[in-house]
Design an enzyme around this catalytic site. Structure first.
Site, PDB file in Angstrom:
ATOM      1  CE  LYS A   1     -27.370  52.664 -10.711  1.00 19.44           C
ATOM      2  NZ  LYS A   1     -28.447  53.539 -10.962  1.00 19.44           N
TER       3      LYS A   1
ATOM      4  NE  ARG B   1     -32.998  50.025 -18.723  1.00 18.55           N
ATOM      5  CZ  ARG B   1     -32.359  50.623 -17.722  1.00 18.55           C
ATOM      6  NH1 ARG B   1     -32.211  50.007 -16.568  1.00 18.55           N
ATOM      7  NH2 ARG B   1     -31.845  51.826 -17.861  1.00 18.55           N
TER       8      ARG B   1
HETATM    9  P1  AMP Z   1     -31.611  55.757 -13.082  1.00 17.82           P
HETATM   10  O1  AMP Z   1     -32.896  55.061 -13.274  1.00 17.82           O
HETATM   11  O2  AMP Z   1     -31.070  55.640 -11.675  1.00 17.82           O
HETATM   12  O3  AMP Z   1     -30.574  55.380 -14.104  1.00 17.82           O
HETATM   13  O4  AMP Z   1     -31.913  57.312 -13.310  1.00 17.82           O
HETATM   14  C1  AMP Z   1     -32.454  57.790 -14.526  1.00 17.82           C
HETATM   15  C2  AMP Z   1     -32.125  59.259 -14.726  1.00 17.82           C
HETATM   16  O5  AMP Z   1     -32.672  60.024 -13.647  1.00 17.82           O
HETATM   17  C3  AMP Z   1     -30.639  59.597 -14.739  1.00 17.82           C
HETATM   18  O6  AMP Z   1     -30.042  59.387 -15.995  1.00 17.82           O
HETATM   19  C4  AMP Z   1     -30.685  61.067 -14.364  1.00 17.82           C
HETATM   20  O7  AMP Z   1     -31.100  61.878 -15.448  1.00 17.82           O
HETATM   21  C5  AMP Z   1     -31.796  61.099 -13.326  1.00 17.82           C
HETATM   22  N1  AMP Z   1     -31.236  60.860 -11.969  1.00 17.82           N
HETATM   23  C6  AMP Z   1     -31.497  59.799 -11.155  1.00 17.82           C
HETATM   24  N2  AMP Z   1     -30.822  59.916 -10.001  1.00 17.82           N
HETATM   25  C7  AMP Z   1     -30.122  61.085 -10.087  1.00 17.82           C
HETATM   26  C8  AMP Z   1     -29.221  61.761  -9.212  1.00 17.82           C
HETATM   27  N3  AMP Z   1     -28.892  61.259  -8.009  1.00 17.82           N
HETATM   28  N4  AMP Z   1     -28.706  62.934  -9.635  1.00 17.82           N
HETATM   29  C9  AMP Z   1     -29.037  63.464 -10.830  1.00 17.82           C
HETATM   30  N5  AMP Z   1     -29.852  62.866 -11.708  1.00 17.82           N
HETATM   31  C10 AMP Z   1     -30.403  61.691 -11.344  1.00 17.82           C
END
Ligand code: AMP
Length: 195
Positions: free
Chosen positions: A14, A128
């Site tokens: 993503k 990763r």
């Molecule tokens: P990501 O890098 O998008 O995988 O996000 C890393 C972490 O940030 C996730 O595992 C959540 O703990 C938190 N996080 C990111 N976006 C959200 C969201 N929209 N809602 C809740 N937690 C989020």
């Protein structure tokens, strides 16, 4: 103006694809994960609160996440559109985004869904973890993050499909091939050379 979402399980690429798509469409990429991580490393109050959830693979509570996104969407650069990466992830967050958009007479153009098998996701995330040492990339945490994704975020795929906004893209393969598929799916295959 282009308003896009990228949705997909952790490890689907993503973040990587979001940056490319945003560049091609000349809109800011807004990654909630990146914003949370930046706050964690700066040791802000928000970072301290978010870290305890992130470290276990749980979602940060909706109130915190929604406030953060609304704050970001209040910046002037989103006048040209935006690409949201990793938001919304819950039905409540969808409601917040819907309310934000409809209050301004705006709507989403497309929701890009990155489709990838969960076992492949685990494999990628372990890789990763070894490369970047992210504290939320241990195998237990990865499995928990996938579980949370299945329960809380996968329902959003059906929801956006019902709205006719969903564009599923096979996320397996080299980054460039996936990017090319995305641009074709968005009717912008001419942009590949430009990014
Ligand atoms: P990501 O890098 O998008 O995988 O996000 C890393 C972490 O940030 C996730 O595992 C959540 O703990 C938190 N996080 C990111 N976006 C959200 C969201 N929209 N809602 C809740 N937690 C989020």
């Amino acid at each position: 103006m282009t308003r896009l979402l990228v949705i997909g399980p952790p490890g689907s690429g993503k973040g990587t694809q979001a940056v490319r798509i945003a560049r091609a469409f000349q809109v800011p990429a807004i990654s909630t994960g990146d914003i949370f991580r930046a706050n964690v490393s700066e040791g802000t109050e928000l970072g301290l609160q978010a870290k305890q959830y992130m470290d276990t693979g749980a979602y940060v509570p909706d109130e915190l996440t929604n406030a953060l996104v609304l704050d970001r969407l209040a910046q002037p650069d989103i006048a040209e559109g935006f690409l949201l990466d990793g938001f919304p992830r819950t039905v409540t967050q969808v409601g917040t985004l819907d309310a934000f958009l409809s209050a301004r007479g705006l709507s989403l153009d497309t929701v890009i869904q990155l489709v990838v098998e969960h076992e492949e996701v685990v494999r990628r995330l372990l890789l990763r973890a070894a490369e970047q040492g992210r504290s939320d990339d241990t195998e237990d945490v990865i499995r928990h993050r996938l579980d949370v994704y299945e329960h809380q975020t996968e329902p959003l795929v059906a929801l956006y499909a019902e709205r006719g906004l969903l564009v599923p893209v096979d996320a397996l393969g080299p980054v460039d091939s996936v990017a090319a598929r995305i641009f074709v799916a968005l009717g912008r295959d001419d942009t590949v050379a430009a990014v």
